[in-house]
Write an enzyme that holds these catalytic residues in place. Sequence first.
Site, short mmCIF file in Angstrom:
data_model
loop_
_atom_site.label_atom_id
_atom_site.label_comp_id
_atom_site.label_asym_id
_atom_site.label_seq_id
_atom_site.Cartn_x
_atom_site.Cartn_y
_atom_site.Cartn_z
N HIS A 170 0.73 -1.12 -0.04
CA HIS A 170 0.11 -0.30 -0.05
C HIS A 170 0.82 1.40 -0.08
O HIS A 170 0.78 1.88 0.96
CB HIS A 170 -0.83 -0.05 1.08
CG HIS A 170 -1.91 -1.12 1.30
ND1 HIS A 170 -2.93 -1.34 2.00
CD2 HIS A 170 -2.20 -1.93 0.13
CE1 HIS A 170 -3.77 -2.16 1.78
NE2 HIS A 170 -3.23 -2.71 0.55
N ASP A 189 -1.69 3.34 3.38
CA ASP A 189 -1.61 3.06 4.70
C ASP A 189 -0.25 1.99 5.37
O ASP A 189 -0.17 1.62 6.29
CB ASP A 189 -2.81 2.40 5.36
CG ASP A 189 -3.27 1.24 5.09
OD1 ASP A 189 -2.52 0.65 3.96
OD2 ASP A 189 -4.28 0.85 5.49
N ARG A 254 -6.92 4.56 2.79
CA ARG A 254 -6.04 3.21 2.81
C ARG A 254 -4.98 3.11 1.53
O ARG A 254 -3.86 2.92 1.80
CB ARG A 254 -7.29 2.19 2.71
CG ARG A 254 -6.74 0.62 2.54
CD ARG A 254 -7.89 -0.31 2.52
NE ARG A 254 -7.51 -1.72 2.65
CZ ARG A 254 -6.96 -2.51 1.83
NH1 ARG A 254 -7.16 -2.12 0.30
NH2 ARG A 254 -6.61 -3.77 1.84
N ALA A 295 -14.86 1.74 5.75
CA ALA A 295 -14.65 1.34 4.36
C ALA A 295 -15.94 1.64 3.56
O ALA A 295 -17.08 1.37 3.72
CB ALA A 295 -14.48 -0.19 3.92
N TYR A 297 -19.07 3.52 2.32
CA TYR A 297 -20.09 4.21 3.01
C TYR A 297 -20.01 3.61 4.58
O TYR A 297 -19.82 2.57 4.94
CB TYR A 297 -21.68 3.90 2.61
CG TYR A 297 -21.66 4.36 1.14
CD1 TYR A 297 -21.57 5.65 0.53
CD2 TYR A 297 -22.02 3.37 0.19
CE1 TYR A 297 -21.69 5.91 -0.76
CE2 TYR A 297 -21.95 3.51 -0.97
CZ TYR A 297 -21.76 4.52 -1.53
OH TYR A 297 -21.78 4.97 -2.78
N ASP A 299 -22.19 2.28 6.96
CA ASP A 299 -23.37 1.50 6.70
C ASP A 299 -23.17 0.01 7.34
O ASP A 299 -24.26 -0.62 7.37
CB ASP A 299 -23.49 1.10 5.29
CG ASP A 299 -22.58 0.54 4.56
OD1 ASP A 299 -21.52 0.09 5.15
OD2 ASP A 299 -22.57 0.32 3.42
N GLU A 337 -18.65 0.27 11.86
CA GLU A 337 -18.50 1.42 11.47
C GLU A 337 -19.40 2.47 12.17
O GLU A 337 -19.04 3.68 12.52
CB GLU A 337 -18.94 1.29 10.08
CG GLU A 337 -17.99 0.54 8.92
CD GLU A 337 -18.34 0.75 7.74
OE1 GLU A 337 -17.14 0.51 6.83
OE2 GLU A 337 -19.61 0.72 7.12
CA LIG Z 1 -19.11 0.56 4.83
#
Ligand SMILES: [Ca+2]
Length: 482
Positions: A170, A189, A254, A295, A297, A299, A337
């Site tokens: 990364h 990251d 990320r 990561a 949204y 959600d 999240e």
């Molecule tokens: Ca998500």
Amino acid sequence: MKKATQLSSLSLLITALFSQQVFADVPLTLEQYNQATNPEFKRTVVVQNLNSPHNLVWGGDNNLWLTEQTSGNIVRINPNTGAKKTIFTVPDMVYDEGAQYGLLGIALDPKFNQANHQFVYVSVSIKNPNAKDPAFPNQMVIRRYTYDAKKDTLVNPVDIIKGLPCSRDHQSSRLVIGPDNKIYYTIGDQGSNQLTYLFKPNLAQKTPTKAEVSAKDWHKYAGKILRLNLDGSIPSDNPYFDGVQSHIYTIGHRNAQGLSFAPNGKLLQSEQSANSDDEINLIVKGGNYGWPYVAGYKDNNGYAYANFSAAKGDQSKIKDPALNGLKAPEGVRVTKESEWSDKNFIQPLKTLFTVGNDHNFNDPTCGEYAYVCWPTVAASSAYFYKGGKSAIPGWENSLLVTSLKRGVIFRIQMDDSISVTKGDAIPMFRSENRYRDIVASPNGNELFVITDNAGSVQKNDGTVTKTVANPGALIKFTYQPK
Ligand SMILES: [Ca+2]
Ligand SMILES: [Ca+2]
């Protein structure tokens, strides 16, 4: 009482509308990928057998310039004739097999053709004589060279910033010069909190103290987008994080390999996420893009943050069974999240792609290469299409995003203000290639794309091949409708 009920129905309605928008980005089917044949474009392989071409730009001299990651070569190609010349080889570059470092980013001075502006900026890994940890013996630097027209090579190297984080994983390292004449630079990251670096703390939410900035200790720049003056100094109008001003422009990233300015000054970015939710972001000064807590949204779908660096117990016995926090061993703290918040959090404009927690991440179609089947695309670049004299009809306000593992380039339509995406990402130019980077000619009717030399890509039947169709190629797609 009645009023309260009305209010809550209204908020439910808003939530429902928002959710509808959020869940439009469902994974494409294989059939949709296979339909991306685009006969309205003529396809020409301009150059073959480049050595891991990495970043591609259109120079002010009307040549294509590219970096070769593993050779350290800076290559110039005439887009009309395909004539290719290695202008320079970075002598002190370090590269090791399988690492994501090497010679990566490239940007030419916006006034390259004018006197005293013949500068070429690159990001490159070199040895770090001050390395504290033997596991990380290298550093990334942003280096400015001057083009010497008489000798037709690069001279006068100046490292405008040294000591940037460098790991095998990364790295990101996209380098662009903005309309404000500042350098924008992405740093991944470093692959912390996964695979080889499972127990290395993820620093994407950490920002330096005043003392660290004074000491030029940039280790907390991992997982950030930087904004620098052309001499490497900190711009006076950069944002403050926890009261400290540094090169940091945004946090919480990320692996942002794509970064591109639209003509109206809006900055767009593509970012590789974990097992789902590669992101298309609008980059705003001081923004927090959520990683590693969110990561895609916010959600609670397909991802949670399992913090392995804070794991209790014998680390040698702790394995990561899922790579997305949905399954975590005992002793590893998992944060949903929804349990995290930050007032500067910015959701992506779009994800490629979002799935529910019941998604099967072990699709047998991909066999031992299950990750190729995950609902991500491995976004390797983002390029804002600027049109031109021979612009492709209907393509105004398009963001082009190359995919390493789907064998396509996505076209994402945006609104006139370049703040909102419209409709689904459209896959194009299907082939068994890992598309690495893309740029359009100033006329707008030609697209130039570079491809990886090797790696895994999904075939038309959904299985995975390790043999790419055009290794290390520069491919031209010319718009010429029949
Ligand atoms: Ca998500
Ligand atoms: Ca994000």
